[in-house]
Design an enzyme around this catalytic site. Structure first.
Site, PDB file in Angstrom:
ATOM      1  N   TYR A  25       0.835  -1.205   0.000  1.00  0.00           N
ATOM      2  CA  TYR A  25       0.000   0.000   0.000  1.00  0.00           C
ATOM      3  C   TYR A  25       0.870   1.255   0.000  1.00  0.00           C
ATOM      4  CZ  TYR A  25      -4.471   2.388   0.685  1.00  0.00           C
ATOM      5  OH  TYR A  25      -5.616   3.153   0.518  1.00  0.00           O
ATOM      6  N   GLN A  28       1.756   3.758  -5.274  1.00  0.00           N
ATOM      7  CA  GLN A  28       1.057   3.110  -6.380  1.00  0.00           C
ATOM      8  C   GLN A  28      -0.035   2.177  -5.866  1.00  0.00           C
ATOM      9  OE1 GLN A  28       0.150   3.147 -10.066  1.00  0.00           O
ATOM     10  NE2 GLN A  28       2.237   3.892  -9.786  1.00  0.00           N
ATOM     11  N   GLN A  86       9.773  -8.659  -3.724  1.00  0.00           N
ATOM     12  CA  GLN A  86       8.658  -9.364  -4.357  1.00  0.00           C
ATOM     13  C   GLN A  86       8.840 -10.877  -4.357  1.00  0.00           C
ATOM     14  OE1 GLN A  86       7.399  -8.089  -8.246  1.00  0.00           O
ATOM     15  NE2 GLN A  86       6.855  -6.033  -7.548  1.00  0.00           N
ATOM     16  N   HIS A 108       5.303  -3.974 -12.880  1.00  0.00           N
ATOM     17  CA  HIS A 108       6.658  -3.938 -13.441  1.00  0.00           C
ATOM     18  C   HIS A 108       7.101  -5.386 -13.607  1.00  0.00           C
ATOM     19  CE1 HIS A 108      10.671  -2.865 -14.463  1.00  0.00           C
ATOM     20  NE2 HIS A 108      11.210  -3.092 -13.291  1.00  0.00           N
ATOM     21  N   GLY A 134       1.905   7.136  -8.482  1.00  0.00           N
ATOM     22  CA  GLY A 134       0.621   6.833  -7.862  1.00  0.00           C
ATOM     23  C   GLY A 134      -0.252   8.049  -7.631  1.00  0.00           C
ATOM     24  N   ASP A 191      12.501  -0.206 -19.446  1.00  0.00           N
ATOM     25  CA  ASP A 191      12.405   0.541 -18.196  1.00  0.00           C
ATOM     26  C   ASP A 191      13.774   0.674 -17.538  1.00  0.00           C
ATOM     27  OD1 ASP A 191      10.434   1.594 -15.979  1.00  0.00           O
ATOM     28  OD2 ASP A 191      11.809   0.255 -14.935  1.00  0.00           O
ATOM     29  N   GLU A 195      16.015   4.218 -17.143  1.00  0.00           N
ATOM     30  CA  GLU A 195      16.496   4.664 -15.835  1.00  0.00           C
ATOM     31  C   GLU A 195      18.007   4.855 -15.811  1.00  0.00           C
ATOM     32  OE1 GLU A 195      13.094   2.276 -13.192  1.00  0.00           O
ATOM     33  OE2 GLU A 195      15.113   1.458 -13.434  1.00  0.00           O
ATOM     34  N   GLU A 227      22.552  27.049 -13.104  1.00  0.00           N
ATOM     35  CA  GLU A 227      22.630  26.839 -14.545  1.00  0.00           C
ATOM     36  C   GLU A 227      22.590  25.378 -14.948  1.00  0.00           C
ATOM     37  OE1 GLU A 227      22.235  29.228 -16.584  1.00  0.00           O
ATOM     38  OE2 GLU A 227      22.354  30.763 -15.021  1.00  0.00           O
ATOM     39  N   GLU A 231      17.688  25.028 -13.382  1.00  0.00           N
ATOM     40  CA  GLU A 231      16.926  25.383 -14.578  1.00  0.00           C
ATOM     41  C   GLU A 231      16.562  24.177 -15.444  1.00  0.00           C
ATOM     42  OE1 GLU A 231      18.340  28.695 -16.804  1.00  0.00           O
ATOM     43  OE2 GLU A 231      18.776  29.884 -15.019  1.00  0.00           O
TER      44      GLU A 231
END
Length: 329
Positions: A25, A28, A86, A108, A134, A191, A195, A227, A231
């Site tokens: 919980y 997501q 997991q 995922h 999420g 993915d 990353e 810089e 930005e």
């Protein structure tokens, strides 16, 4: 041609009479649970008792169960715990409570694609991956919009796995905007690549090296911070909303000319060759093996590198400068 699914392509009735367990919980997990519930799906949640997330689930009107209890009761088990735990959660709590015809879902593909979780052949295995955090998944649902999702099918034991995935995506609000079909392999490898070479690894190192170059040339660290880091948000926001071409249209001609003539000297073919090597490490499973072993050893390299990066001058300068920016909070 890419197939995109919308509301008309998904039927909530496919999962209306089923119990969906959301395992984890966090941000997501909370968003998906609330959206499922508001879509009139029977939802139960699992979280560790005594945690902040457990308390949040209670405040949201759920009665959190253990992962084993939730898996036993549910017809569809959607796993949203961190990648690093997991496999253990699956082995200890979920696998003993799986029965023929149940479905196991992910957002995922890491643990499935790299075989850390190997479900029995008689259960459906699918992915529904919202392409946003999420908080955004929840916010967009509440204003009757949605966040685009990816879906993938790894096992189709009941011949209804795709219908389940589309129904789940619809319950999250994803089919309001569009759902793209992919594979566990494609989602996982792209993915990780994004990353490592662009979103996290590439951008953070580009910022640091630009900052270091200016400071070593005698410029004030505070000016270098503005810089090379501060930005960046302006540019990424423009790219996010308008694409690269749209960003170039908005910035000054001076900035655009510098981009077009100098950018390729920084990110050149030698950088692309290194990107190809990193992609190969991901595709071969080399990175996954390294990361899995790192976690089994209690993350010694990871923790050391994290501590080293905390000491970079850009972090110290940034911490001070951000106190001047109340809008950030």
């Amino acid at each position: 041609m890419t197939k995109i699914y919308y509301d008309k392509d998904a039927d909530l009735d496919v999962i209306k009479d089923k119990i969906v367990a959301v395992i984890g919980y966090g941000a997501q997990g909370r968003a998906q649970s609330l959206n499922l519930r508001d879509s009139k799906i029977k939802v139960i949640v699992s979280e560790l008792e005594g945690t902040v997330n457990y308390k949040q689930a209670e405040e949201d009107g759920f009665q959190p169960l253990t992962a084993a209890e939730a898996a036993k009761k549910a017809d569809i088990i959607h796993i949203l715990t961190p990648d690093t735990v997991q496999a253990e959660v699956y082995k200890n709590a979920i696998e003993p409570n799986l029965k023929k015809g149940k479905a196991v879902g992910f957002s995922h593909g890491f643990n499935i694609h790299f075989h850390q979780i190997v479900p029995s052949q008689d259960v459906d295995v699918y992915m529904v991956a919202p392409k946003g955090p999420g908080t955004l998944v929840r916010d967009m649902y509440e204003i009757e919009k949605g966040v685009p999702c990816l879906i993938a099918i790894y096992q189709n034991a009941t011949n209804k796995a795709k219908d389940i995935a589309l129904a789940y995506a619809k319950a999250l609000g994803g089919t309001r905007m569009g759902v793209i079909e992919t594979t566990f392999k494609e989602e996982t490898e792209t993915d990780l690549f994004g990353e490592q070479v662009v979103l996290c690894g590439g951008v953070s190192k580009l910022i640091q090296k630009g900052f270091e170059t200016l400071v070593e040339a005698g410029y004030q660290p505070e000016i270098a911070y503005f810089e090379c880091l501060h930005e960046l948000k302006l540019i990424t926001d423009l790219i996010y909303a308008k694409g690269i071409e749209g960003m170039r249209y908005v910035v000054s001609n001076t900035a655009e000319y510098g981009d077009l003539t100098r950018g390729k000297r920084i990110i050149n073919d030698s950088v692309k060759e290194e990107m190809k090597k990193i992609l190969s490490e991901i595709q071969s499973g080399e990175f996954a093996r390294e990361w899995i072993l790192e976690n089994k050893a209690n993350q010694p390299v990871f923790k050391a590198l994290r501590n080293i990066e905390k000491e970079h001058l850009i972090e110290k300068v940034g911490k001070s400068l951000r106190k001047m920016m109340p809008w950030i909070k």
